[in-house]
Each structure stands twice: as C-alpha cells, then as structure tokens.
Design an enzyme around this catalytic site. Structure first.
Site, PDB file in Angstrom:
ATOM      1  N   ASP A  54       0.811  -1.211   0.000  1.00 54.74           N
ATOM      2  CA  ASP A  54       0.000   0.000   0.000  1.00 54.74           C
ATOM      3  C   ASP A  54       0.848   1.266   0.000  1.00 54.74           C
ATOM      4  O   ASP A  54       1.467   1.599   1.007  1.00 54.74           O
ATOM      5  CB  ASP A  54      -0.911  -0.027   1.247  1.00 54.74           C
ATOM      6  CG  ASP A  54      -1.890   1.136   1.268  1.00 54.74           C
ATOM      7  OD1 ASP A  54      -2.027   1.840   0.251  1.00 54.74           O
ATOM      8  OD2 ASP A  54      -2.521   1.340   2.323  1.00 54.74           O
ATOM      9  N   ASP A  87      -1.642   5.677  -6.200  1.00 50.20           N
ATOM     10  CA  ASP A  87      -2.048   4.806  -5.096  1.00 50.20           C
ATOM     11  C   ASP A  87      -2.223   3.359  -5.560  1.00 50.20           C
ATOM     12  O   ASP A  87      -3.020   3.083  -6.446  1.00 50.20           O
ATOM     13  CB  ASP A  87      -3.367   5.338  -4.512  1.00 50.20           C
ATOM     14  CG  ASP A  87      -3.791   4.607  -3.247  1.00 50.20           C
ATOM     15  OD1 ASP A  87      -2.909   4.036  -2.564  1.00 50.20           O
ATOM     16  OD2 ASP A  87      -4.996   4.602  -2.939  1.00 50.20           O
TER      17      ASP A  87
END
Ligand SMILES: *[C@@H]1O[C@H](CO)[C@@H](O)[C@H](O)[C@H]1NC(C)=O
Ligand SMILES: *[C@@H]1O[C@H](CO)[C@@H](O)[C@H](O)[C@H]1NC(C)=O
Ligand SMILES: *[C@@H]1O[C@H](CO)[C@@H](O)[C@H](O)[C@H]1NC(C)=O
Length: 479
Positions: A161, A363
């Site tokens: 992440d 992201d």
C-alpha cells in the site's frame, strides 16, 4: 464461479496490435480477442518461474536492493494461501469508492497555504526487490507480497500500500471476532526470539503521532490505523526481523502487532506500508536500500506476477518521469501532476488545466482511476464516440462505472487507446487491461475540478513505476 474482473484481466495475455485499414489510426486503436471473456478464470500461473524477478535481480547491486514477487491475491500465482472467497466486482467498487472518498477528504486541506510542493531529497545508491501479486480479498483489487517475520520466520502475505505508513500483521493472541481468519499461520511475538515491544516512552512510539494509541498492556506503545474503506486495525507497536528475500533481512523493523481488526481484510495477513512518512517500510529501509528509491510492477492478470524492488533501479534511465509533488499537510501520498488525456490518439480538448490543479495521488490501494469531473466527462464522451462506429451493445452501469459494453457476441473487439500525460510530458499509453474492467471504461469521477485525482492500480498494471526523492517514473510492459 469466475470473478468477472478476472475475465477482463485475461485480455492482457492475448493483447495484440492488428493493422487497420485506416493507416492514420494505426496505434490509436487496439484490437483484442474476446476469447478470454468466455474462458473461466485461469487456474494456471503462467509466470515463467521467477523470470521477472530474475531480470530484476540482475540489476541489483551488492546487497543494496531486494526484489520480491508481487501477485494477485486470488490468482493461481498466489500459491496455497489463495483464498476461496473473493468479493464480487460490485463489492470491490463499493470499497474502492470509500477509499477514494477518504483520500479526497484527507487531501481537502492541501489547497491551504502550502499547496502542492516539488519535493527534493538526496538519494543514495543502494537497493532490494520483492515479488508482487493483485489481491482483492481486502475488498478491493489489491496486490500482495509474501515476506517472513520473526525468528524463526513465519511467512506472512501482506498487501502492498503506497497510501499508508504503518505496516502491521495480525498477532497472537487474537481470537475471533477481534481477528479475522487468515490463511497463513498467525504471527506470535512470544515465539519469536527477535521480537521486542516498543515502550510508550520510545521515540518510535512518538513518531506514530496520529497513529499512536497511548500505552497498551502495561507500558507498551499502542497504535491504531483507520483506512479509507472504513476498516481499521488496533494493537501494540513492536519490532522484529523482516525477511524480504533469502538474501535480504531487515532487523528491528517497526510494525503494528494487530490484536483487533475490523473491515475488509479477509485473505491477507496484514499490510506493508510504502507511504512517505518515517515509519513506512520504504523509509525504514532507505539507509540499506537506495535512499528510499523503490519500484513495483503490478501484474496485468491474476495468472502473472510482478515485483516490488526496494532500492532500485538506481537510475531513472528508460523511465518516462514526472516530478514528485508533496501535499503540504498529507506527506504520506506520492503526488504527481496529470496534465492531459488522449483517446484514440487525440488529446481531449476543453479540459482546463485548473481541473487538474489538485494533483494526482499515485495509489496502489485504489482500483479505479479518479479524474476531475470535467476531465472524466470529456474522456467518457470521446471514448463513447470512438466506440460508436463498432456498434457494440451497451451493458448496464456497474457501480461507479457508467460506460459499459456487452462483448458477448464478438470474437475480437477494437478499442481506442487511452493515454495519460503528466507534467513534463511523461505519457502512459494504457493497454486494454489498463482502461477496461469487466467490459466497462475503468475511470470514474472525483469530487470536483481542482480536487486531487487518483491514479488507481488498474491503470498502473504492467508498468514498472519507480519512485525516488524527486520523481515518479513509468516504464511500460515491465511484467
Ligand atoms: C559487487 O562488488 C564487487 C566487489 O566489490 C564488484 O566487483 C561487483 O562489480 C559488484 N557487483 C555489482 C552488481 O555491483
Ligand atoms: C473499527 O471499526 C469498527 C467497525 O466499524 C468499530 O466498531 C471500531 O470502533 C473501530 N475501532 C477503532 C479503534 O476505530
Ligand atoms: C449480452 O449479450 C448476450 C447475447 O446477445 C445476452 O444474452 C446477454 O443477456 C447480454 N448481457 C447483458 C448483461 O446485457
């Protein structure tokens, strides 16, 4: 029952460029076989064992980089820890919307006094590569690597992440429902000879700042992280040896030992945070591996693998690069400036630069790219117009995706290419799996023009994406 997105992802392996009669348009359209739409989800990992990883390792220096295998959580490459219960595509999109809204909320202060800033930092020359996989058991389509924690090491499959800073795994003792069932063995700090709890008074504990959760269990440092999709993890902060590859171990790695989790984590053991704050994996290992330089390639299909490389490649040579920006109040995020979009070889007109002025967050945890409303409307109109001559029947909207087609009766389909251009001219020419998901145009709108856009993981697939102190680089067809 095949998870619908798998079938679209399979396009990648059949992707080919066919010549068209209209010579001016060669390269602006792509013709792909729909055979893959009919096939059920592949059960064979077609990764030539370690091919991509081997290539990456060739580039590594002497113990200055680590290369990890990155895979799709539910794909055949994820191995025996593969989970049976993938969420539906609709569930994936709902969780994705919550994450995107959260990013926008956090970024809402970025229009303040500091705005977006060019970030520069010195970088050194070391590096490590970890193999990377897509996982969607977390509720969105995300990517996992397998690392080993503690002494003796316990294998842990964790989501990668770039949008968060605190890494964590579920830790024993942890009974349901506070902890969810995971496939790999639960990490038990009491059984690891190298584990230490971080005391509340330690600097590492104060560095948690907003993720700090006071003193837990005596004088141990507590932590809590709440994610954009509504999930959260709470526990104690500790350190242990993190083994990335056979040749790479990080001693004293700080992470959260999660004793209570809520939300959409089923199928992963925890999370590997690659954000930009001091406690992220990339920050903690920047001394050992290339001053924080890292790169990843998200595999285009569940049956292929990509990589996560800490510390490399040391040079951005061969990458199309754009400046790394920092939102003054949300230093976690890797920001870039999207400046234009092309469809079928034509740049969209009528989208003012101000629409993109909020920057774009890169992201790995958001699935679908979010664009300012003006840009999305122009993209959708151009895409629909370019598709119109082929007469593909429309399919109903799927959640946030409102431009969908039913390709059932077609052997091949011809699609306009979609490209994204960033400040400085770096352009991502997306392949079909980079702009179509389940037969839908895989873009959606953000909250408003001038608000931050998000470059989601569908669009990043198969590109090597490289981050250093001052730029983000993209290289196509890298996994
Ligand atoms: C590793 O170090 C040795 C000796 O210092 C050197 O000869 C070699 O070229 C280095 N390899 C790489 C890939 O940097
Ligand atoms: C985590 O989420 C659950 C469910 O939404 C909620 O009940 C709980 O209070 C949250 N925990 C923390 C520490 O925020
Ligand atoms: C797609 O087209 C096929 C064949 O024409 C039809 O049977 C099917 O119901 C359609 N699916 C949707 C979702 O419209």
């Amino acid at each position: 029952m095949a998870f619908p997105v798998h079938r679209v992802l399979l396009l990648s392996s059949l992707l080919c460029f066919l010549p068209r009669h209209d010579a001016a348009r060669v390269g602006s359209y792509v013709t792909v076989s729909t055979a893959s739409f009919a096939a059920s989800s592949s059960t064979i990992c077609d990764d030539d064992p370690g091919r991509v990883i081997a290539q990456q390792q060739l580039q590594r220096g002497n113990g200055t980089s680590a290369v990890l295998r990155l895979t799709h959580r539910h794909g055949p490459c994820a191995g025996p820890s593969r989970s049976a219960s993938a969420p539906s595509f609709a569930e994936v999109l709902r969780a994705d919307e919550r994450r995107a809204e959260y990013i926008q909320r956090r970024m809402s202060g970025a229009k303040g006094p500091g705005g977006l800033q060019q970030f520069t930092a010195a970088s050194s020359s070391k590096s490590v590569t970890i193999p990377a996989n897509i996982g969607h058991s977390i509720g969105t389509l995300q990517y996992v690597v397998t690392v080993s924690l503690g002494t003796p090491g316990v294998a842990q499959t964790v989501e990668v992440d770039t949008g968060s800073d605190v890494s964590w795994v579920q830790c024993a003792p942890c009974a349901a429902p506070a902890c969810y069932a995971q496939k790999d063995q639960l990490f038990d700090p009491a059984k690891s000879s190298s584990y230490s709890a971080v005391p509340c008074a330690a600097d590492a504990c104060s560095e948690l700042s907003t993720y700090g959760h006071g003193c837990a269990a005596g004088s141990q440092c507590g932590y809590v992280v709440s994610y954009g999709d509504g999930s959260n993890t709470t526990g104690v902060y500790g350190s242990d040896t993190l083994t990335l590859t056979d040749a790479d171990a990080v001693t004293g790695f700080l992470f959260g030992c999660g004793h209570a989790q809520a939300g959409l984590f089923a199928g992963i053991d925890g999370l590997l945070a690659l954000g930009r704050k001091g406690m992220s994996l990339t920050s903690q290992t920047s001394g050992a591996y290339g001053g924080g330089v890292f790169s990843y390639c998200l595999p285009p299909s569940p049956s292929s693998t990509g990589f996560l490389t800490l510390g490399g490649p040391s040079s951005a040579s061969g990458f199309a690069t754009t400046g790394l920006l920092t939102a003054w109040d949300v230093p976690t995020f890797y920001m870039v400036m999207l400046t234009g979009i092309g469809v079928g070889g034509q740049q969209l007109s009528g989208v003012p630069a101000s629409a993109f002025a909020g920057g774009t967050v890169v992201d790995t945890g958001t699935v679908i790219t979010r664009l300012p409303p003006t840009a999305y409307a122009a993209l959708r109109a151009a895409f629909r117009a370019a598709m119109a001559p082929y007469g593909y029947p429309a399919a109903p909207a799927t959640g946030i995706l409102d431009t969908c087609y039913n390709f059932t009766d077609y052997g091949t389909v011809t699609l306009p290419t979609v490209s994204l251009t960033f400040s400085g001219g770096a352009t991502l020419k997306l392949d079909a799996p980079g702009f179509l998901s389940s037969g839908c145009l895989a873009f959606a709108t953000n909250s408003g023009d001038g608000d931050p856009a998000i470059l989601g993981n569908v669009q990043q697939r198969s590109f090597a994406v490289r981050f250093d102190g001052s730029s983000v680089g993209f290289m196509p067809h890298s996994c």
